[in-house]
Design a protein around this motif. Sequence first.
Motif, PDB file in Angstrom:
ATOM      1  N   ASP A 128       6.631   4.387  16.176  1.00  0.00           N
ATOM      2  CA  ASP A 128       6.031   5.061  17.325  1.00  0.00           C
ATOM      3  C   ASP A 128       6.860   6.301  17.620  1.00  0.00           C
ATOM      4  N   ILE A 129       6.191   7.423  17.823  1.00  0.00           N
ATOM      5  CA  ILE A 129       6.863   8.673  18.153  1.00  0.00           C
ATOM      6  C   ILE A 129       6.311   9.144  19.495  1.00  0.00           C
ATOM      7  N   TYR A 130       7.212   9.370  20.445  1.00  0.00           N
ATOM      8  CA  TYR A 130       6.839   9.780  21.789  1.00  0.00           C
ATOM      9  C   TYR A 130       7.293  11.218  22.018  1.00  0.00           C
ATOM     10  N   GLU A 131       6.382  12.092  22.441  1.00  0.00           N
ATOM     11  CA  GLU A 131       6.735  13.440  22.891  1.00  0.00           C
ATOM     12  C   GLU A 131       6.715  13.396  24.417  1.00  0.00           C
ATOM     13  N   ILE A 132       7.896  13.505  25.017  1.00  0.00           N
ATOM     14  CA  ILE A 132       8.027  13.348  26.454  1.00  0.00           C
ATOM     15  C   ILE A 132       8.465  14.668  27.067  1.00  0.00           C
ATOM     16  N   PRO A 133       7.623  15.315  27.884  1.00  0.00           N
ATOM     17  CA  PRO A 133       8.066  16.535  28.544  1.00  0.00           C
ATOM     18  C   PRO A 133       9.283  16.237  29.427  1.00  0.00           C
ATOM     19  N   THR A 134      10.304  17.067  29.337  1.00  0.00           N
ATOM     20  CA  THR A 134      11.520  16.835  30.111  1.00  0.00           C
ATOM     21  C   THR A 134      11.209  16.776  31.601  1.00  0.00           C
ATOM     22  N   ALA A 135      10.245  17.559  32.067  1.00  0.00           N
ATOM     23  CA  ALA A 135       9.868  17.533  33.485  1.00  0.00           C
ATOM     24  C   ALA A 135       9.374  16.146  33.902  1.00  0.00           C
ATOM     25  N   ALA A 136       8.723  15.415  32.998  1.00  0.00           N
ATOM     26  CA  ALA A 136       8.254  14.062  33.319  1.00  0.00           C
ATOM     27  C   ALA A 136       9.418  13.119  33.555  1.00  0.00           C
ATOM     28  N   LEU A 137      10.538  13.354  32.876  1.00  0.00           N
ATOM     29  CA  LEU A 137      11.719  12.498  33.067  1.00  0.00           C
ATOM     30  C   LEU A 137      12.420  12.810  34.378  1.00  0.00           C
ATOM     31  N   THR A 138      12.444  14.073  34.745  1.00  0.00           N
ATOM     32  CA  THR A 138      13.157  14.457  35.975  1.00  0.00           C
ATOM     33  C   THR A 138      12.328  14.208  37.221  1.00  0.00           C
ATOM     34  N   ASP A 139      10.989  14.067  37.080  1.00  0.00           N
ATOM     35  CA  ASP A 139      10.140  13.789  38.227  1.00  0.00           C
ATOM     36  C   ASP A 139      10.176  12.339  38.657  1.00  0.00           C
ATOM     37  N   LEU A 140      10.653  11.448  37.801  1.00  0.00           N
ATOM     38  CA  LEU A 140      10.655  10.010  38.136  1.00  0.00           C
ATOM     39  C   LEU A 140      11.792   9.665  39.056  1.00  0.00           C
TER      40      LEU A 140
ATOM     41  N   GLN B 108       0.844  -1.195   0.000  1.00  0.00           N
ATOM     42  CA  GLN B 108       0.000   0.000   0.000  1.00  0.00           C
ATOM     43  C   GLN B 108       0.879   1.245   0.000  1.00  0.00           C
ATOM     44  N   SER B 109       0.352   2.326  -0.556  1.00  0.00           N
ATOM     45  CA  SER B 109       1.157   3.546  -0.657  1.00  0.00           C
ATOM     46  C   SER B 109       0.872   4.550   0.449  1.00  0.00           C
ATOM     47  N   HIS B 110      -0.213   4.387   1.202  1.00  0.00           N
ATOM     48  CA  HIS B 110      -0.491   5.362   2.257  1.00  0.00           C
ATOM     49  C   HIS B 110      -0.093   4.801   3.624  1.00  0.00           C
ATOM     50  N   THR B 111       0.113   5.714   4.555  1.00  0.00           N
ATOM     51  CA  THR B 111       0.504   5.351   5.912  1.00  0.00           C
ATOM     52  C   THR B 111      -0.691   5.532   6.833  1.00  0.00           C
ATOM     53  N   ALA B 112      -1.023   4.498   7.588  1.00  0.00           N
ATOM     54  CA  ALA B 112      -2.114   4.585   8.561  1.00  0.00           C
ATOM     55  C   ALA B 112      -1.604   5.308   9.796  1.00  0.00           C
ATOM     56  N   ARG B 113      -2.442   6.195  10.334  1.00  0.00           N
ATOM     57  CA  ARG B 113      -2.079   6.947  11.537  1.00  0.00           C
ATOM     58  C   ARG B 113      -3.179   6.751  12.571  1.00  0.00           C
ATOM     59  N   TRP B 114      -2.777   6.647  13.834  1.00  0.00           N
ATOM     60  CA  TRP B 114      -3.736   6.576  14.913  1.00  0.00           C
ATOM     61  C   TRP B 114      -3.777   7.921  15.608  1.00  0.00           C
ATOM     62  N   ARG B 115      -4.880   8.207  16.260  1.00  0.00           N
ATOM     63  CA  ARG B 115      -4.979   9.442  17.025  1.00  0.00           C
ATOM     64  C   ARG B 115      -3.881   9.475  18.072  1.00  0.00           C
ATOM     65  N   PRO B 116      -3.350  10.665  18.345  1.00  0.00           N
ATOM     66  CA  PRO B 116      -2.363  10.758  19.423  1.00  0.00           C
ATOM     67  C   PRO B 116      -2.976  10.253  20.731  1.00  0.00           C
ATOM     68  N   GLU B 117      -2.177   9.535  21.484  1.00  0.00           N
ATOM     69  CA  GLU B 117      -2.647   8.916  22.721  1.00  0.00           C
ATOM     70  C   GLU B 117      -1.826   9.449  23.889  1.00  0.00           C
ATOM     71  N   ALA B 118      -2.496   9.859  24.947  1.00  0.00           N
ATOM     72  CA  ALA B 118      -1.805  10.310  26.160  1.00  0.00           C
ATOM     73  C   ALA B 118      -1.500   9.083  27.018  1.00  0.00           C
ATOM     74  N   ILE B 119      -0.224   8.933  27.379  1.00  0.00           N
ATOM     75  CA  ILE B 119       0.194   7.810  28.226  1.00  0.00           C
ATOM     76  C   ILE B 119       1.107   8.361  29.325  1.00  0.00           C
ATOM     77  N   SER B 120       1.359   7.559  30.337  1.00  0.00           N
ATOM     78  CA  SER B 120       2.235   7.990  31.434  1.00  0.00           C
ATOM     79  C   SER B 120       3.700   7.840  31.028  1.00  0.00           C
ATOM     80  N   ALA B 121       4.566   8.519  31.737  1.00  0.00           N
ATOM     81  CA  ALA B 121       6.000   8.419  31.465  1.00  0.00           C
ATOM     82  C   ALA B 121       6.500   6.999  31.713  1.00  0.00           C
ATOM     83  N   ASP B 122       5.950   6.330  32.723  1.00  0.00           N
ATOM     84  CA  ASP B 122       6.355   4.944  33.000  1.00  0.00           C
ATOM     85  C   ASP B 122       5.985   4.019  31.841  1.00  0.00           C
ATOM     86  N   THR B 123       4.804   4.187  31.299  1.00  0.00           N
ATOM     87  CA  THR B 123       4.373   3.371  30.165  1.00  0.00           C
ATOM     88  C   THR B 123       5.254   3.643  28.951  1.00  0.00           C
ATOM     89  N   ALA B 124       5.560   4.911  28.703  1.00  0.00           N
ATOM     90  CA  ALA B 124       6.441   5.258  27.581  1.00  0.00           C
ATOM     91  C   ALA B 124       7.808   4.600  27.754  1.00  0.00           C
TER      92      ALA B 124
END
Length: 90
Positions: A78-90, A15-31
């Motif tokens: 998979d592309i993850y946008e991780i706020p830096t504060a979420a990494l330093t809070d763990l 197939q020539s097109h790429t399937a995309r899913w809605r952005p999903e909010a997850i926890s830093a631990d799950t990421a």
Amino acid sequence: MRPVTLYSLLRRTGQSHTARWRPEAISADTARRLIRRGRRSKAAISLYETTDRQGVALHVAHVHFGPELYDGADFVTDIYEIPTAALTDL
């Protein structure tokens, strides 16, 4: 604090097109667990430090699974946008 946002993309074989899913909010631990799973699966992983449009520091993790990991797919990314504060809070 803003949660981690996960974007998933998939291109099926023949197939020539790429399937995309809605952005999903997850926890830093799950990421963190999902990124580790990618490392164990020999996925190509790239990490970038940047800021969003409001100047908030964040890390972007790009996890690219090749065709050998998924039947009928050229790639899964998979592309993850991780706020830096979420990494330093763990």
